[in-house]
Write an enzyme that holds these catalytic residues in place. Structure first.
Site, short mmCIF file in Angstrom:
data_model
loop_
_atom_site.label_atom_id
_atom_site.label_comp_id
_atom_site.label_asym_id
_atom_site.label_seq_id
_atom_site.Cartn_x
_atom_site.Cartn_y
_atom_site.Cartn_z
N THR A 95 0.86 -1.18 0.00
CA THR A 95 0.00 0.00 0.00
C THR A 95 0.90 1.23 0.00
OG1 THR A 95 -1.70 -1.18 1.27
CG2 THR A 95 -1.85 1.23 1.20
N LYS A 106 5.90 3.37 0.69
CA LYS A 106 5.43 2.05 0.26
C LYS A 106 5.59 1.07 1.43
CE LYS A 106 6.20 0.34 -3.91
NZ LYS A 106 6.87 -0.30 -5.07
N ASP A 166 6.02 -6.06 -16.20
CA ASP A 166 4.62 -5.78 -15.87
C ASP A 166 4.30 -4.29 -16.11
OD1 ASP A 166 2.08 -6.51 -15.13
OD2 ASP A 166 2.45 -6.42 -12.97
#
Length: 458
Positions: A268, A282, A381
């Site tokens: 998160t 983070k 990604d």
């Protein structure tokens, strides 16, 4: 200044600090072959040139295991310490002595009455160290081996059809027919007119037998210096800024839910304020209790992100906290949030020029990841959830936890099937093969989403 750890809780924090600090530095060695040391690195040729090949008239001082030379460019503004192997009955290890010198001198360089350690050369059998002698030392006269990337400003609005053509070329099923990210980044009148006009890699071009010898020395010496940094200062001298757990709790209001910027599969991201500056924190969570695997992902993120932070289109890593079970990472604050806020349902639309600028920035960052570092790194990604926007809507690529390097001499790396559904290239889904072109495929899908403002995946 080091915290004094007391009682059981403090001992636990100290254990985390040492374990995490060692892991971070170890991963930096692994990912970049020891080439991301916390001091500046120069090639052997640079120092030969600076000292006229270590000419006698450049010699300033001799000691029992080294000669000290002054440079030939800036009136002797910096010194080169060239070591010689020692045969000693007390079994002193030459490399160990030099590593200890570098580790302690690096920390002592903060003091005005200590000869300041500026850089080192790791290509020789024994490392050479460079110190500041007097005045403001200018390294412009030396051949600068640090990474440079000169990227033209965004401009020249392209046409939608041209952008769509680029996107379609990126998602061609045959990876050999896709353009490289560098080619995409050179397209004019398409993604905001941007191109690389100068890219100089950090690493000297090693060739033949001489190249292998220098590379071997680089690895050996780089590892020794970083290892000594860990030993000498208990992991507290990592090359990025350290934040305490208390500082980050205070900055984020104890990680309050109203400070959440973004959530992903294992972390998160929180908005914080530290010393009057906005930051993002983070906070990572274990993967099904697998802390070892989680720590590996985090250290990989630090190793790659610390190098990518040099690029204006990467989310800049400011530092980390290693007092917690899993390290927390601190980044610059993306004022305009995540790109997903503008693509997913209920997101607010972006002007056409802004879309071009964002696409331009992402392409530039990925090309830098592929061609601007000491190794070719594959992101794996590239999706909108991994792109943030600053207050000027400049794209900031992030999330390098699962990035992998392509081994030297290879064209791909087999790293298993990984990536967001719909963004993974066919060769990745079938064989787990990751190449530059598999990143290009993901970028092509993302480009379509940026242009249309819609989520292309069901």
């Amino acid at each position: 200044m080091l915290r004094r750890f007391k009682n059981s809780e403090c001992k636990t924090k100290e254990s985390f600090y040492l374990n995490n600090g060692a892991a971070l530095l170890e991963q930096m060695i692994i990912c970049f072959n020891g080439k991301c040391n916390p001091i500046r690195i120069y090639s052997e040729n640079d120092l030969k040139d600076a000292t006229i090949d270590f000419h006698d008239n450049r010699e300033l001082h001799r000691d029992w295991n080294y000669n000290l030379y002054k440079d030939d460019h800036g009136n002797g503004q910096f010194l080169v310490k060239k070591f010689k192997p020692i045969v000693d009955p007390f079994n002193y290890n030459s490399l160990q002595l030099i590593a200890e010198e570098a580790a302690i001198a690096l920390q002592m360089s903060k003091h005005k009455n200590v000869l300041k350690l500026l850089c080192c050369c790791l290509e020789t059998d024994l490392p050479m160290l460079c110190f500041k002698l007097k005045g403001d030392c200018s390294f412009d006269e030396l051949h600068d081996t640090c990474l440079k990337a000169n990227i033209l400003e965004d401009g020249n609005r392209g046409q939608l059809t041209e952008c769509a053509e680029v996107a379609l070329r990126c998602v061609i099923l045959n990876p050999y027919e896709r353009p490289s990210m560098k080619e995409v980044a050179q397209v004019k009148n398409t993604i905001g007119y941007f191109c690389f006009i100068d890219t100089v890699c950090t690493v000297t071009s090693f060739r033949n037998h001489k190249r292998k010898t220098k590379e071997k020395n680089f690895l050996k010496n780089g590892a020794a210096v970083l290892e000594q940094l860990i030993i000498s200062f208990n992991g507290n001298c990592n090359p990025i800024r350290m934040y305490s757990e208390e500082n980050l709790k205070k900055a984020t209001n104890n990680f309050h839910h109203d400070r959440v910027i973004h959530r992903d599969f294992n972390y998160t991201l929180y908005k914080g304020i530290h010393q009057g500056r906005y930051i993002s924190v983070k906070k990572l969570k274990p993967l099904l209790g697998l802390n070892c695997e989680s720590l590996g992902l985090i250290t990989n993120e630090v190793a790659v992100a610390s190098q990518m932070s040099k690029h204006k289109n990467a989310l800049k890593l400011l530092g980390c906290c290693i007092q917690t079970e899993l390290p927390m990472l601190v980044y610059e604050f993306p004022a305009n949030g995540n790109l997903s806020d503008h693509i997913e349902k209920n997101g607010w639309p972006l002007p056409w020029e802004t879309k071009l600028k964002i696409a331009s920035g992402i392409a530039s960052a990925v090309a830098y990841l592929h061609h601007g570092l000491s190794k070719t790194i594959i992101h794996r990604d590239i999706v909108y959830g991994h792109v943030f926007l600053d207050h000027d809507n400049v794209a900031k690529l992030s999330e390098f936890q699962t990035s992998v390097p392509i081994p030297a001499g290879e064209t791909h790396v087999v790293a298993g099937v990984f990536g967001t559904h719909g963004f993974a290239a066919p060769e990745v889904e079938k064989y787990g093969w990751h190449t530059e072109k598999s990143d290009v495929y993901g970028f092509g899908i993302l480009l379509c989403e940026i242009l249309t403002g819609k989520d292309m995946m069901p």
